[in-house]
Design a protein around this motif. Structure first.
Motif, PDB file in Angstrom:
ATOM      1  N   SER A   1       0.845  -1.182   0.000  1.00  0.00           N
ATOM      2  CA  SER A   1       0.000   0.000   0.000  1.00  0.00           C
ATOM      3  C   SER A   1       0.882   1.234   0.000  1.00  0.00           C
ATOM      4  O   SER A   1       2.039   1.194   0.395  1.00  0.00           O
ATOM      5  CB  SER A   1      -0.900   0.017   1.231  1.00  0.00           C
ATOM      6  OG  SER A   1      -0.127   0.051   2.390  1.00  0.00           O
TER       7      SER A   1
ATOM      8  N   VAL B   1      -4.428   6.085   3.128  1.00  0.00           N
ATOM      9  CA  VAL B   1      -3.953   5.156   2.107  1.00  0.00           C
ATOM     10  C   VAL B   1      -4.134   5.775   0.730  1.00  0.00           C
ATOM     11  O   VAL B   1      -5.216   6.262   0.394  1.00  0.00           O
ATOM     12  CB  VAL B   1      -4.722   3.824   2.192  1.00  0.00           C
ATOM     13  CG1 VAL B   1      -4.234   2.861   1.122  1.00  0.00           C
ATOM     14  CG2 VAL B   1      -4.549   3.214   3.572  1.00  0.00           C
ATOM     15  N   ARG B   2      -3.087   5.763  -0.083  1.00  0.00           N
ATOM     16  CA  ARG B   2      -3.132   6.369  -1.412  1.00  0.00           C
ATOM     17  C   ARG B   2      -3.373   5.349  -2.514  1.00  0.00           C
ATOM     18  O   ARG B   2      -3.845   5.703  -3.597  1.00  0.00           O
ATOM     19  CB  ARG B   2      -1.824   7.112  -1.686  1.00  0.00           C
ATOM     20  CG  ARG B   2      -1.597   8.300  -0.740  1.00  0.00           C
ATOM     21  CD  ARG B   2      -0.252   8.948  -0.968  1.00  0.00           C
ATOM     22  NE  ARG B   2      -0.117   9.430  -2.334  1.00  0.00           N
ATOM     23  CZ  ARG B   2       1.045   9.742  -2.897  1.00  0.00           C
ATOM     24  NH1 ARG B   2       2.161   9.592  -2.200  1.00  0.00           N
ATOM     25  NH2 ARG B   2       1.098  10.178  -4.136  1.00  0.00           N
ATOM     26  N   THR B   3      -3.007   4.069  -2.303  1.00  0.00           N
ATOM     27  CA  THR B   3      -3.310   3.019  -3.278  1.00  0.00           C
ATOM     28  C   THR B   3      -3.701   1.754  -2.525  1.00  0.00           C
ATOM     29  O   THR B   3      -3.360   1.585  -1.355  1.00  0.00           O
ATOM     30  CB  THR B   3      -2.089   2.695  -4.168  1.00  0.00           C
ATOM     31  OG1 THR B   3      -1.056   2.165  -3.346  1.00  0.00           O
ATOM     32  CG2 THR B   3      -1.599   3.934  -4.903  1.00  0.00           C
ATOM     33  N   ASP B   4      -4.435   0.877  -3.195  1.00  0.00           N
ATOM     34  CA  ASP B   4      -4.766  -0.400  -2.577  1.00  0.00           C
ATOM     35  C   ASP B   4      -3.484  -1.158  -2.258  1.00  0.00           C
ATOM     36  O   ASP B   4      -2.478  -1.040  -2.950  1.00  0.00           O
ATOM     37  CB  ASP B   4      -5.622  -1.246  -3.529  1.00  0.00           C
ATOM     38  CG  ASP B   4      -6.983  -0.636  -3.788  1.00  0.00           C
ATOM     39  OD1 ASP B   4      -7.315   0.346  -3.100  1.00  0.00           O
ATOM     40  OD2 ASP B   4      -7.700  -1.137  -4.672  1.00  0.00           O
TER      41      ASP B   4
ATOM     42  N   LYS C   1      -7.593  -0.240   1.391  1.00  0.00           N
ATOM     43  CA  LYS C   1      -8.106   0.347   0.169  1.00  0.00           C
ATOM     44  C   LYS C   1      -7.741   1.825   0.103  1.00  0.00           C
ATOM     45  O   LYS C   1      -7.617   2.506   1.129  1.00  0.00           O
ATOM     46  CB  LYS C   1      -9.625   0.205   0.097  1.00  0.00           C
ATOM     47  CG  LYS C   1     -10.113  -1.238   0.076  1.00  0.00           C
ATOM     48  CD  LYS C   1      -9.733  -1.917  -1.229  1.00  0.00           C
ATOM     49  CE  LYS C   1     -10.305  -3.328  -1.301  1.00  0.00           C
ATOM     50  NZ  LYS C   1      -9.921  -4.009  -2.569  1.00  0.00           N
ATOM     51  N   LYS C   2      -7.596   2.327  -1.095  1.00  0.00           N
ATOM     52  CA  LYS C   2      -7.306   3.729  -1.303  1.00  0.00           C
ATOM     53  C   LYS C   2      -8.350   4.599  -0.605  1.00  0.00           C
ATOM     54  O   LYS C   2      -9.549   4.334  -0.703  1.00  0.00           O
ATOM     55  CB  LYS C   2      -7.288   4.039  -2.795  1.00  0.00           C
ATOM     56  CG  LYS C   2      -7.000   5.504  -3.115  1.00  0.00           C
ATOM     57  CD  LYS C   2      -7.002   5.741  -4.616  1.00  0.00           C
ATOM     58  CE  LYS C   2      -6.756   7.220  -4.934  1.00  0.00           C
ATOM     59  NZ  LYS C   2      -6.739   7.466  -6.398  1.00  0.00           N
TER      60      LYS C   2
END
Length: 722
Positions: free
Chosen positions: A4, A100-103, A156-157
């Motif tokens: 992540s 969180v910025r990306t999964d 998750k994002k």
């Protein structure tokens, strides 16, 4: 699974060293780990994070895990799980808010569930699960509560998490702007970070400009730690904004001065000059015997003597047995200036007291002594070369012995050089002249362009810094600048009157850089036209002050001189100079008192506000020192976003209308500040018709500040307000 990518929203900052027990720390620690760990320890591309104000390090065996806890080093067992992973090294009290910025997946390392304060419920509520196949392992230390286990969660994002203390994020790509390199300098109790090169060598040899105080400018930390001591308004370190008026206050001299004066043969020291005063010396409260202990100088540049007092006013000279029938110490040691400091933490009982002596002259060594009782002195050790009026003090915030060395340079006249050491007897060798030497005593303090007086032509010469002493008081180092206004010695000798020196207050939060916002004399000389005993040569006590009856008592030496004892014509400047000339005659000790914390007051004549910068603490009870019997003081708590916290607004604050050096503030809901421990908050004080002197957050309902109390006093059982 891929890693992540997390945005670090709230930089983590440490709590002061020594404020939390190791047991508590070990049971609560939580590590957030950004990497593809798991039973198979798969390797994935590192994440990129946005972050400022934190250090980037790499896990390896023996790596220090926290910025402010050098004893917490990664064990071999832990290293095999995390070796090579990049991590943010925060303080033991740090907190994190993550987005969180990306999964991807997020990992956490936390105390195992057997701990009474395990974070299992917190992690499970956030959707974390234990990683199978990895048994609990020793993270650092040797205690059972230092054992941690690995948890993970698919994230998750857009998800956000807030975690409390003892947090480390790891496994990311460190090549991103804004990340802070590993700390190389010392992190102080108040959040100030020292540079690696310490002490600084950048004090200029030329000019008279005011010296810069870095922590009041670009070096000011984002968050101030306030677990140590009452927080004073002597500068803007704690102030975000205010419309209150800053008022500087000075001690009031005791009407019965002097409280100590020459009374016996060795204090009169005829045909030399008579003095009985601490020309440096020391005055400390003995909590076991319930007396003030005073080390003072008898006879000009003659011998050290000792006296005791129950009230700080009336002094007795006990027969010590060192020189039978007298109160004399070190009978064979000549003294010019000198300092006495206790060392209650000394491992060797024979070194519980420290004494530094400057014997007189210039470019000669001084001497260090130690003692078990402050009476019988041993371990005589020569120092590096020094000049006259050199003294010593202790900085307990950094556990360093500081030597205030006389040493002028171009444009400065008399000034100060600096030397510090951890061991009193082995770290007292410095280099006087070679600037390239690692043991060079660096340029430090001097008078500057703001030290001026225009109304006294005879004394109106370029100001010089004659001497400097300091002591730990609450959350700061409190200094006494002895500013020399003149006249020069030959003029004083011709009149048999003392040179004019006066004491100005100075304040430091790192022990090296000092701010002097008020250049008026805090303890003045009464000058030549007066018939007072303290006409001139006013000088501070080595430990500056003690605390008695909720006041600060400042003891000082001063001279009346003797115009009948003059230099004899035609015999040269050496005849009568110093030991026999009246300029150094009739020296005695007086005292002056000031309200507790009363150096600076923030005053409202009608109504005003003061907003603090972000602060962090581990206490729960908010106390203030305030004078507002005909007004009111209220307080408000603001969160990290600057918004008032429900239940802690100014409207819900219970007003206080008192004149008290220690009063607790509260809110209508009856709650304490416990919920804000370790969080970054601001206080907004609203004041009507009164003056605010200090505030602090105590762990105890009785208001103990955990700060230093200078030379101590009857209300304290040591040198810290516990």
């Amino acid at each position: 699974m891929k890693n992540s990518i997390v945005r670090f929203l709230l930089p983590s900052v440490t709590l002061p060293v020594g404020m939390i027990s190791a047991k508590t720390i070990a049971m609560k620690h939580l590590f957030l780990v950004m990497s593809a760990w798991g039973a198979a320890m798969a390797v994935a591309a590192p994440a990129k994070l946005d972050a400022t104000g934190v250090e980037v390090k790499t896990f390896k065996a023996g790596e220090t895990v926290f910025t402010d806890r050098p004893q917490f080093k990664l064990t071999e067992a832990a290293a095999k799980h995390v070796a090579g992973k990049t991590f943010f090294r925060t303080g033991i009290g740090g907190g994190l808010k993550l987005k969180v910025r990306t999964d991807g997946e997020l990992y956490a390392l936390a105390a195992e569930p057997k701990s009474p304060v395990t974070r299992r419920a917190e992690l499970e509520a956030a959707g974390f699960m234990r990683v199978p196949g990895i048994a609990p392992f020793q993270v650092f230390g040797t205690n059972a509560c230092d054992v941690g286990e690995l948890w993970r969660k698919d994230v998750k994002k857009g998800e956000t998490f807030r975690f409390g203390k003892w947090v480390i994020v790891a496994g990311f790509d460190p090549e991103r702007q804004g990340m802070k390199p590993p700390r190389e300098g010392e992190l102080l109790y108040n959040g100030i970070e020292l540079p690696k090169a310490w002490p600084p060598r950048d004090v200029p040899a030329n000019g008279r400009s005011e010296l810069v105080v870095p922590y009041l400018g670009e070096g000011r930390p984002n968050v101030a730690f306030i677990d140590v001591g009452r927080q004073l308004f002597v500068d803007d370190f704690l102030v975000e904004k205010t419309d209150l008026t800053r008022v500087y206050n000075h001690p009031v001299k005791y009407e019965g001065n002097p409280v100590l004066k020459p009374e016996n043969d060795y204090e009169r020291n005829r045909p030399q000059n008579a003095i009985a005063l601490p020309k440096g010396g020391g005055l400390w409260w003995d909590s076991e015997r319930k007396v003030f202990r005073l080390w003072y100088e008898a006879g000009w540049c003659y011998r050290i003597c000792y006296a005791e007092s129950k009230d700080g006013i009336h002094w007795e000279r006990p027969d010590l047995g060192v020189v039978p029938g007298t109160n004399r110490l070190l009978p064979d040691q000549k003294v010019d200036s000198w300092s006495v400091f206790p060392d209650p933490e000394a491992a060797d009982p024979s070194q519980r007291w420290k004494l530094f002596v400057m014997p007189g002259g210039n470019n000669v060594p001084g001497y260090c002594f130690t003692s078990a009782d402050g009476i019988h002195w041993t371990n005589k050790t020569a120092t590096g070369d020094i000049g006259d009026r050199t003294t010593m003090f202790y900085n307990p915030f950094r556990r360093k012995w500081i030597y205030s060395l006389r040493g002028g340079w171009k444009d400065s006249g008399r000034a100060r050089r600096y030397w510090e050491g951890s061991d009193f007897l082995t770290d007292c060798k410095w280099e006087w002249k070679d600037e390239q030497s690692p043991k060079w005593a660096v340029r430090w303090l001097r008078a500057d362009e703001h030290d001026v007086q225009t109304d006294r032509p005879l004394e109106n010469k370029k100001a010089q810094l004659y001497c400097f002493d300091a002591v730990a008081y609450e959350s700061i180092m409190l200094g006494g600048f002895e500013i020399h206004w003149g006249p020069e010695n030959n003029v004083c000798e011709e009149h048999g009157m003392p040179k004019i020196t006066e004491i100005q207050f100075a304040y430091s939060r790192d022990g090296f850089h000092w701010s002097r916002p008020d250049r008026r004399a805090a303890i003045r000389a009464e000058r030549w036209k007066s018939e007072q005993w303290d006409r001139g040569y006013v000088q501070p006590l080595s430990n500056i002050c003690v605390i008695r009856d909720e006041k600060l008592w400042f003891y000082y030496g001063a001279f009346g001189g003797d115009p009948t004892r003059l230099r004899r014509s035609g015999t040269g400047p050496g005849t009568g100079n110093g030991s026999m000339n009246g300029m150094y005659d009739n020296g005695a000790m007086g005292c002056a008192s000031l309200r507790r914390d009363g150096f600076v007051g923030m005053k409202a004549t009608t109504k005003g506000e003061l907003l603090t910068r972000p602060v962090r603490f581990s206490g729960e009870h908010l106390f203030v020192n305030v004078d507002a019997p005909a007004g009111a003081l209220r307080a408000e708590v603001l969160d990290e976003d600057g918004e008032p916290v429900p239940g802690f607004s100014v409207a819900e604050s219970v007003p206080v209308s008192v004149d008290s050096t220690k009063v607790r503030l509260s809110w209508k809901n009856g709650a304490t500040l416990a919920a804000f421990r370790g969080r970054d908050v601001r206080f907004r004080f609203t004041l009507e018709n009164g003056t605010l002197y200090s505030f602090w957050v105590s762990r105890r309902a009785n208001g103990a500040s955990n700060g230093y109390v200078a030379g101590g006093g009857p209300d304290y059982d040591g040198l810290v307000d516990r």
